[in-house]
Write a protein that holds these residues in place. Structure first.
Motif, mmCIF file in Angstrom:
data_model
loop_
_atom_site.group_PDB
_atom_site.id
_atom_site.type_symbol
_atom_site.label_atom_id
_atom_site.label_comp_id
_atom_site.label_asym_id
_atom_site.label_seq_id
_atom_site.Cartn_x
_atom_site.Cartn_y
_atom_site.Cartn_z
ATOM 1 N N SER A 64 40.542 28.960 38.291
ATOM 2 C CA SER A 64 40.122 29.050 39.695
ATOM 3 C C SER A 64 40.832 30.205 40.400
ATOM 4 C CB SER A 64 40.429 27.743 40.428
ATOM 5 O OG SER A 64 39.718 26.664 39.861
ATOM 6 N N CYS A 65 42.124 30.392 40.075
ATOM 7 C CA CYS A 65 42.880 31.492 40.669
ATOM 8 C C CYS A 65 42.292 32.838 40.269
ATOM 9 C CB CYS A 65 44.347 31.422 40.239
ATOM 10 S SG CYS A 65 45.263 30.045 40.965
ATOM 11 N N ILE A 66 41.968 32.972 38.993
ATOM 12 C CA ILE A 66 41.373 34.221 38.506
ATOM 13 C C ILE A 66 40.019 34.458 39.168
ATOM 14 C CG2 ILE A 66 40.461 35.397 36.466
ATOM 15 C CD1 ILE A 66 42.571 33.878 34.816
ATOM 16 N N PHE A 67 39.227 33.394 39.275
ATOM 17 C CA PHE A 67 37.914 33.485 39.916
ATOM 18 C C PHE A 67 38.070 33.895 41.383
ATOM 19 C CE2 PHE A 67 34.397 31.617 42.319
ATOM 20 C CZ PHE A 67 33.302 32.094 41.607
ATOM 21 N N TYR A 68 39.031 33.263 42.086
ATOM 22 C CA TYR A 68 39.275 33.579 43.501
ATOM 23 C C TYR A 68 39.701 35.031 43.656
ATOM 24 C CZ TYR A 68 41.765 33.768 47.951
ATOM 25 O OH TYR A 68 42.208 34.139 49.191
ATOM 26 N N TYR A 69 40.566 35.499 42.777
ATOM 27 C CA TYR A 69 41.078 36.865 42.866
ATOM 28 C C TYR A 69 39.953 37.891 42.701
ATOM 29 C CZ TYR A 69 43.964 40.964 41.912
ATOM 30 O OH TYR A 69 44.524 42.219 41.948
ATOM 31 N N ILE A 70 39.077 37.650 41.733
ATOM 32 C CA ILE A 70 38.013 38.612 41.442
ATOM 33 C C ILE A 70 36.868 38.527 42.441
ATOM 34 C CG2 ILE A 70 36.263 39.275 39.743
ATOM 35 C CD1 ILE A 70 38.192 38.369 37.554
ATOM 36 N N VAL A 71 36.447 37.309 42.760
ATOM 37 C CA VAL A 71 35.239 37.111 43.574
ATOM 38 C C VAL A 71 35.519 37.142 45.079
ATOM 39 C CG1 VAL A 71 33.335 35.524 44.070
ATOM 40 C CG2 VAL A 71 34.158 35.793 41.726
ATOM 41 N N VAL A 72 36.719 36.681 45.495
ATOM 42 C CA VAL A 72 37.005 36.563 46.925
ATOM 43 C C VAL A 72 38.047 37.577 47.399
ATOM 44 C CG1 VAL A 72 37.816 35.028 48.767
ATOM 45 C CG2 VAL A 72 36.434 34.104 46.895
ATOM 46 N N TYR A 73 39.218 37.575 46.754
ATOM 47 C CA TYR A 73 40.337 38.378 47.248
ATOM 48 C C TYR A 73 40.055 39.876 47.204
ATOM 49 C CZ TYR A 73 45.031 40.296 47.674
ATOM 50 O OH TYR A 73 46.124 41.024 48.067
ATOM 51 N N LEU A 74 39.621 40.383 46.055
ATOM 52 C CA LEU A 74 39.391 41.827 45.929
ATOM 53 C C LEU A 74 38.325 42.337 46.892
ATOM 54 C CD1 LEU A 74 39.693 42.440 42.074
ATOM 55 C CD2 LEU A 74 41.361 42.954 43.873
ATOM 56 N N PRO A 75 37.154 41.648 47.017
ATOM 57 C CA PRO A 75 36.159 42.097 48.002
ATOM 58 C C PRO A 75 36.678 42.052 49.441
ATOM 59 C CG PRO A 75 35.135 40.647 46.400
ATOM 60 C CD PRO A 75 36.615 40.577 46.166
ATOM 61 N N GLU A 76 37.464 41.018 49.768
ATOM 62 C CA GLU A 76 38.017 40.918 51.118
ATOM 63 C C GLU A 76 38.992 42.057 51.396
ATOM 64 O OE1 GLU A 76 39.765 37.118 51.732
ATOM 65 O OE2 GLU A 76 37.852 36.124 52.165
ATOM 66 N N GLN A 77 39.807 42.394 50.413
ATOM 67 C CA GLN A 77 40.745 43.498 50.585
ATOM 68 C C GLN A 77 40.017 44.817 50.792
ATOM 69 O OE1 GLN A 77 43.621 41.797 51.368
ATOM 70 N NE2 GLN A 77 44.603 43.533 50.408
ATOM 71 N N LYS A 78 38.912 44.992 50.076
ATOM 72 C CA LYS A 78 38.115 46.209 50.224
ATOM 73 C C LYS A 78 37.532 46.299 51.630
ATOM 74 C CE LYS A 78 34.252 48.735 48.169
ATOM 75 N NZ LYS A 78 33.202 48.735 47.111
ATOM 76 N N LYS A 79 37.028 45.158 52.139
ATOM 77 C CA LYS A 79 36.475 45.125 53.500
ATOM 78 C C LYS A 79 37.555 45.414 54.535
ATOM 79 C CE LYS A 79 32.706 41.872 52.558
ATOM 80 N NZ LYS A 79 32.163 40.510 52.825
ATOM 81 N N ARG A 80 38.760 44.852 54.313
ATOM 82 C CA ARG A 80 39.862 45.080 55.253
ATOM 83 C C ARG A 80 40.222 46.563 55.320
ATOM 84 N NH1 ARG A 80 42.167 40.163 52.968
ATOM 85 N NH2 ARG A 80 42.088 38.478 54.518
ATOM 86 N N LYS A 81 40.297 47.209 54.150
ATOM 87 C CA LYS A 81 40.650 48.626 54.117
ATOM 88 C C LYS A 81 39.580 49.467 54.818
ATOM 89 C CE LYS A 81 43.450 48.488 49.901
ATOM 90 N NZ LYS A 81 43.578 48.959 48.487
#
Length: 252
Positions: A64-81
């Motif tokens: 679940s952590c790996i899934f969250y990192y790839i599907v949620v965290y990375l896209p959110e970080q890209k949007k923030r930048k």
């Protein structure tokens, strides 16, 4: 900010615990290679089943952590930048106006940020000059070139300068809040901008517009809180450096 920090701590703590439990259950040196059970807990009823359940839960959490990192965290970080790129100049403008006010008073009253009595010295300030023109020269470092640019506070009185800067800052913040992608930035940044927009210093200055006074009890405390907000906002974007030292000359 504290809430996000606590969430990250719990997130990584559970991740670490999951790895430890997986090693204990499947790779422990105490395990009997013939029975696939850990000998020192073999007396515990359903110990094997419990171990398998813990193992499956830990695997599920790590996946679940790996899934969250790839599907949620990375896209959110890209949007923030991307969003920060859009509002960066506006944030820099806010910091610039705040910095001029803060370091003007620090220079005028000889206050150093490195002084042990720094907070006390700032909070002791009680005077806003509503009549005399400021007429101070100051410099800032141009970010793209590193060039020192010399400017002047002009024909403004202190109350006029404070009113002008508060109007500029509040207008910029209100414009930021109108940008649709603002929802992508850190919640803490939105909170800081809202606190600046409604800070006590602006309310004090607005009241002085109607009833100008020389002595303004509480001005120093308002200025110090304003300084703390400036420092909080500076964590997101490096502020332009301002210097009111009259001996500094502009560089070519």
């Amino acid at each position: 900010m504290l809430k996000n920090l606590n969430f990250r701590i719990i997130f990584w703590f559970l991740f670490l615990i999951s790895i430890i439990f997986i090693i204990m259950v499947k790779f422990s040196p105490l395990k009997d290679i013939h029975t696939s059970q850990i000998s020192f807990i073999s007396w515990f009823p359903f110990g094997f089943e419990l171990g398998e359940t813990v193992f499956d839960l830990c695997i599920g959490y790590i996946v679940s952590c790996i899934f969250y990192y790839i599907v949620v965290y990375l896209p959110e970080q890209k949007k923030r930048k991307q969003t920060m790129t859009i509002i960066e100049k506006r944030i820099d403008s806010i910091l610039g106006s705040m910095g001029i006010t803060i370091y003007y008073y620090f220079h005028k009253y000889g206050i150093s940020e490195n002084n042990k009595r720094f907070q006390e010295q700032v909070e002791d300030l009680e005077t806003i000059d509503c009549n005399n023109k400021m007429n101070f020269s100051y410099q800032y470092i141009e970010k793209p070139t590193g060039r020192t640019v010399r400017m002047n506070t002009g024909e403004f009185t202190e109350i006029m300068s404070l009113l002008d800067h508060s109007k500029r800052i509040q207008g910029t913040i209100n414009n930021i809040f109108k940008i649709p992608v603002i929802v992508n930035i850190d919640e803490d940044l939105i909170v800081i901008l809202e606190e600046i927009n409604n800070c006590q210093l602006f309310r004090t200055v607005s009241a002085l517009k109607m009833f100008p006074l020389g002595i303004t009890p509480g001005f120093g405390k308002d200025l110090f809180l304003y300084y703390l907000l400036y420092k909080k906002l500076s964590k997101y974007i490096e502020p332009t450096k301002y210097n009111f030292d009259q001996r500094v000359t502009p560089s070519d």
